[in-house]
Design a protein around this motif. Sequence first.
Motif, short mmCIF file in Angstrom:
data_model
loop_
_atom_site.label_atom_id
_atom_site.label_comp_id
_atom_site.label_asym_id
_atom_site.label_seq_id
_atom_site.Cartn_x
_atom_site.Cartn_y
_atom_site.Cartn_z
N VAL A 255 1.72 -1.13 -0.31
CA VAL A 255 -0.35 -0.37 -0.21
C VAL A 255 1.31 1.18 -0.04
O VAL A 255 1.37 1.60 1.17
N ARG A 256 1.00 2.08 -1.04
CA ARG A 256 1.75 2.89 -1.38
C ARG A 256 1.26 4.15 -0.17
O ARG A 256 -0.31 4.32 0.66
N GLY A 257 2.28 4.65 0.79
CA GLY A 257 2.22 5.65 1.78
C GLY A 257 1.64 7.22 1.31
O GLY A 257 0.71 7.80 2.54
N LEU A 258 1.68 7.48 -0.05
CA LEU A 258 0.94 8.38 -0.34
C LEU A 258 -0.62 7.82 -0.89
O LEU A 258 -0.76 7.00 -1.68
N ASP A 259 -1.60 8.95 -0.81
CA ASP A 259 -2.79 8.79 -0.84
C ASP A 259 -3.49 9.21 -2.48
O ASP A 259 -4.11 8.76 -2.75
N TYR A 260 -2.05 9.48 -3.51
CA TYR A 260 -3.15 9.97 -5.02
C TYR A 260 -2.90 8.41 -5.84
O TYR A 260 -3.46 8.69 -6.53
N TYR A 261 -2.01 7.27 -4.89
CA TYR A 261 -2.64 5.92 -5.80
C TYR A 261 -3.72 5.30 -6.10
O TYR A 261 -4.69 5.47 -5.65
N THR A 262 -4.29 4.80 -7.79
CA THR A 262 -5.27 3.83 -7.73
C THR A 262 -4.84 3.28 -8.38
O THR A 262 -3.96 3.23 -9.13
N HIS A 263 -5.03 1.63 -8.79
CA HIS A 263 -4.88 1.21 -9.42
C HIS A 263 -3.31 0.48 -9.23
O HIS A 263 -3.35 0.35 -8.17
N THR A 264 -2.71 0.30 -10.03
CA THR A 264 -1.09 -0.36 -10.10
C THR A 264 -0.31 0.60 -8.89
O THR A 264 0.02 1.57 -9.16
N VAL A 265 -0.03 -0.47 -8.15
CA VAL A 265 1.05 0.26 -7.15
C VAL A 265 2.20 -0.54 -7.37
O VAL A 265 1.83 -2.35 -7.36
N PHE A 266 3.40 -0.54 -7.23
CA PHE A 266 4.52 -1.80 -7.36
C PHE A 266 6.07 -0.85 -6.73
O PHE A 266 6.12 0.42 -6.32
N GLU A 267 6.52 -2.22 -6.04
CA GLU A 267 7.75 -1.81 -5.82
C GLU A 267 9.14 -2.49 -6.62
O GLU A 267 8.92 -4.09 -6.73
N TRP A 268 10.13 -1.91 -6.09
CA TRP A 268 11.16 -2.54 -6.48
C TRP A 268 12.51 -3.26 -5.07
O TRP A 268 12.67 -1.41 -4.50
N VAL A 269 11.41 -4.28 -4.80
CA VAL A 269 12.85 -4.12 -3.79
C VAL A 269 13.69 -5.09 -3.06
O VAL A 269 14.04 -6.24 -3.74
N THR A 270 14.85 -4.85 -2.35
CA THR A 270 16.40 -5.37 -2.30
C THR A 270 16.52 -5.77 -0.88
O THR A 270 16.16 -5.24 0.03
N ASP A 271 16.57 -6.78 -0.67
CA ASP A 271 17.15 -7.34 0.67
C ASP A 271 18.88 -7.49 1.17
O ASP A 271 19.53 -7.81 2.10
N GLN A 272 19.23 -6.15 0.61
CA GLN A 272 20.98 -6.17 1.01
C GLN A 272 21.07 -5.10 1.35
O GLN A 272 22.22 -4.33 1.27
N LEU A 273 19.55 -4.05 1.61
CA LEU A 273 20.84 -2.28 2.05
C LEU A 273 20.21 -2.55 3.69
O LEU A 273 19.44 -1.43 3.93
N GLY A 274 19.98 -2.97 4.60
CA GLY A 274 19.15 -3.37 5.79
C GLY A 274 18.02 -3.23 5.43
O GLY A 274 16.64 -3.49 4.28
N ALA A 275 17.08 -2.21 6.50
CA ALA A 275 15.87 -2.06 6.75
C ALA A 275 15.12 -1.51 5.64
O ALA A 275 13.86 -1.21 5.19
N GLN A 276 15.73 -0.54 5.14
CA GLN A 276 15.88 0.95 4.20
C GLN A 276 16.05 0.05 2.28
O GLN A 276 16.71 0.28 2.01
N GLY A 277 14.97 -1.21 2.05
CA GLY A 277 15.02 -1.42 0.77
C GLY A 277 13.92 -1.90 -0.69
O GLY A 277 14.67 -1.44 -1.01
N THR A 278 13.55 -0.58 -0.33
CA THR A 278 12.53 -0.19 -1.77
C THR A 278 13.42 0.71 -2.36
O THR A 278 14.14 2.29 -1.75
N VAL A 279 13.96 0.49 -3.03
CA VAL A 279 14.51 1.19 -4.33
C VAL A 279 14.11 2.25 -5.41
O VAL A 279 14.78 3.13 -5.69
N CYS A 280 12.71 1.29 -5.09
CA CYS A 280 11.89 2.61 -6.93
C CYS A 280 10.78 2.01 -6.28
O CYS A 280 9.74 0.92 -5.43
N ALA A 281 9.70 3.34 -6.83
CA ALA A 281 8.42 2.65 -6.22
C ALA A 281 7.33 3.78 -6.79
O ALA A 281 7.70 4.58 -7.34
N GLY A 282 6.09 3.12 -7.16
CA GLY A 282 5.33 3.62 -7.59
C GLY A 282 4.03 3.61 -8.20
O GLY A 282 3.54 2.56 -7.51
#
Length: 422
Positions: A255-282
Motif C-alpha cells: 500500500v503506497r504511503g501517499l494518498d494519491y494512488y489508484t490501480h497499479t502500485v509497485f515496488e522494486w525491493v532488495t534485501d541487500q540494503l538493511g531496513a530501507q530496501g525499497t529502491v524504486c516505487a510508484g
Amino acid sequence: MKIQSVRGMNDVLPADSSAWQHVHAVAAQVFAAYGYGELRLPVVERTELFKRAVGEVTDVVEKEMYSFEDRGGERLSLRPELTAGVIRAGIEHGILFNQQQRIWCTGPVFRYERPQAGRYRQFHQLDVEAFGIATPDTDVEIIAIAAQLWKRLGMSGFQLQINTLGTLPSRAAHRAALIDYLLQHEAALDEDARRRLHTNPLRVLDSKVPATQAIVEGAPSLLDYLDEASIAHFDAVKAGLEALGIAYVINPRLVRGLDYYTHTVFEWVTDQLGAQGTVCAGGRYDGLVEQLGGPKTTGVGFGLGIERLILLMAVQQVPVVSNQPQVYLCRFGAEAERVALQWSETLRDQLPGLRLVLNAGGGSLKSQLKRADGCGARLALIIGDDEAAAGAVQVKSLRGEGEAFTCSLTELAAELSRRLAL
RNA sequence: GUGGGCGUAGCUCAGUUGGUUAGAGCUCUGGAUUGUGAUUCCAGAGGUCGUGGGUUCGAGUCCCAUCGUCCACCCCA
C-alpha cells in the motif's frame, strides 16, 4: 566552533561522484530511449501543493516537511517528492490538456526524518511519469523502464512487488468498509492502529502488532471490492509483464504511503540494503491531476532513490565509468615547464576526450611520478630540458603496459589516441 | 518522534584498575650518489582525545549534558 553540514544532508566527494555521474548518464539515456523528456523544476513550492497532492494527513506532510514563510509571508516548502511539482508545472504550462506526455525529472528532495542507512534528510530521486494514457500498457511501460535501467547499470537481485488498489470508487468503498470494521474492533487495536484508522486505514493492514494483526485477518479485503474494470486493468498489467519476461510477486499488503494512488502500485525491493530496501516505487494516480486543479488526466510513474541505488551498486560491486585522469604530465626545468604547459593545452584541443593532469607545484621527478601513480593515470608523460630541446616527450606506462619510450611532440596526440582508444 | 552502539592524527584503530612529553599502520613530505612511480629502508610532518560542565592532587579513561554518527523502530525512495 566548527561549522558542519546539516544533519542528514551529505556531501558527495570527488572520489564518489563518478557513481552519481554514471547513474545520471545511464538514466538519461534510458529515459530518452522510451521517449521521455526531462522537466526541470524548482526545489521550493507552495506548501499548499503538497498538502493537496500528497495528502494532508500523511506522515510526509504532517511531520516531515521543511516548511517556512518567506519574507513576503508566502507559505513555502522544500519539496518532499517530485510528482506534485511535475503536475503543478504540467498544469501551469498547459501540457496536460487532452494529450499524452512522457516526462522525467530529477533532483534533491527533503524530508525531516531520523537519518539511517539509506535514509537521509536531503536525498535525490529520479522520477518518471506518463500522463494522459489510461490503459494498462503504460503501467507496464513504466515498470519496464526501471527494469531496463537495472539491466543497463548491470544490477540484479531485485524483487518486483505489485498490487492493485482499484479504481477510485472501488477503493473508496473498500476504505469505508475497512474503517467501519476497524471501528467495531477499536478497543482491541494498538495505539498506532487507532491513530491511523482515520488517517490512513490501509496502513493498519500492515501492522506488526500481533493483536492488531489478528483483527486484520478478518478485515474486508480490497480484492472483494474491486470492480470488473479494476480486475481487467490489473490482469492486463500482469500479462504485459509476463510478455516482457519481468518476474513479479503479488503483495496484497503493498500500500503506497501517499494518498494519491489508484490501480497499479509497485515496488522494486532488495534485501541487500538493511531496513530501507525499497529502491524504486510508484504506481498509477488517475485522480491526482484533477485533484490539483487540472483537467481529468490519468498518470502513472515511479520515484527512485538515487542514494539507495548507489549504495546497492557498491554492494553489488557494479562497475562505474571512471573519470580518473588517464595521463599525468611531469615537467621540470624552466624551458620544459613552458613547453609542457603549451602542449597540455594542445593535446586537450586535439583529443577532447582526454583527461590529462599537468603537474603543478613543482617537485622532484620522483615525487611527480608518485602523484602520477596516485591519481590513477595509466600513462605518465615526462618532459625535462633534454626532451624539450629535442621536441620530444618520454611516455611511460604506470600499469605495466610495456616499456617507456620517447615520442616526438608532433606524434604525441596520435600515440595517445591509439593507446587510450580515444 | 522512540530505543541501542560509537566519537582518540586526513583514514583504520590501540590506549592496561584514572598517573609523567597520547601510540601504531596507511596516507602525506623529504632522503637512500645528479632525471624515473607502485616494492624495501631511514627520517619528518600531523591530535586543544567531538563539545561543555562535574568528580579528583591528577581525566583520553569515571559522571552529567549536548552535538554528531551508525543501527533498528516508525516512515518511505
